[in-house]
Motif scaffolding. Structure first.
Motif, short mmCIF file in Angstrom:
data_model
loop_
_atom_site.label_atom_id
_atom_site.label_comp_id
_atom_site.label_asym_id
_atom_site.label_seq_id
_atom_site.Cartn_x
_atom_site.Cartn_y
_atom_site.Cartn_z
N ARG A 4 0.85 -1.20 0.00
CA ARG A 4 0.00 0.00 0.00
C ARG A 4 0.88 1.24 0.00
N LEU A 8 1.01 4.44 -2.73
CA LEU A 8 0.72 5.81 -2.35
C LEU A 8 1.82 6.79 -2.75
N LEU A 11 0.94 9.39 -5.37
CA LEU A 11 0.08 10.44 -4.85
C LEU A 11 0.90 11.47 -4.10
N MET A 39 3.05 11.95 1.83
CA MET A 39 2.10 10.85 1.82
C MET A 39 1.57 10.60 3.23
N ALA A 42 -1.02 13.15 3.99
CA ALA A 42 -2.27 12.84 3.29
C ALA A 42 -3.00 11.70 3.98
N ALA A 43 -2.28 10.69 4.39
CA ALA A 43 -2.91 9.55 5.07
C ALA A 43 -3.53 9.99 6.39
N CYS A 46 -6.85 11.81 5.54
CA CYS A 46 -7.90 10.89 5.08
C CYS A 46 -8.39 9.97 6.18
N CYS A 102 -8.27 11.84 -1.25
CA CYS A 102 -8.51 10.68 -0.39
C CYS A 102 -9.05 9.50 -1.20
N GLN A 104 -8.39 8.92 -4.34
CA GLN A 104 -7.24 8.40 -5.08
C GLN A 104 -6.36 7.58 -4.16
N LEU A 105 -6.18 8.05 -2.96
CA LEU A 105 -5.36 7.36 -1.99
C LEU A 105 -5.95 5.97 -1.71
N ARG A 106 -7.25 5.92 -1.56
CA ARG A 106 -7.92 4.65 -1.26
C ARG A 106 -7.91 3.68 -2.42
#
Length: 111
Positions: A4, A8, A11, A39, A42-43, A46, A102, A104-106
């Motif tokens: 994962r 990421l 992103l 990243m 961002a995580a 989200c 978020c 896109q991240l998922r």
């Protein structure tokens, strides 16, 4: 979890590409540490990861990037620069932009 993390990174690269604050002549290892920090930010926004998961991803990123010759101190400094810049960029983003990021991240990057 490492898989994962690798998904990421693109992103994070997009987050950092939106700014000119990072030196263009930084080493690839420094740039990767900064992207990892962005990243991470961002995580956090989200909310899909626990703090333990975020800590583990950072640990794995640190280990991987150290194999490129970056020492602990330089990794930590670059990572925190990325976190700070990622948070700043995310604060400037609209709610819609954060939602898209978020999503896109998922879903992971589409190659």
């Amino acid at each position: 979890m490492f898989e994962r993390t690798k998904l990421l990174l693109p992103l994070a690269a997009l987050l950092l590409a939106s700014t000119n604050s990072y030196a263009r002549d930084s080493s690839p290892a420094i740039q990767l540490a900064q992207m990892g920090g962005a990243m991470h930010a961002a995580a956090e926004v989200c909310g899909d990861y626990s703090q333990a998961q975020l800590d583990e991803m950072k640990k794995q990123q640190k280990s991987s990037i150290q194999s490129m010759g970056l020492n602990d101190e330089d990794f930590d400094k670059a990572f925190e620069q990325g976190v700070d810049r990622g948070r700043q960029d995310l604060q400037k983003a609209t709610a819609e932009q954060r939602q898209q990021m978020c999503e896109q991240l998922r879903s992971g990057p589409k190659f």
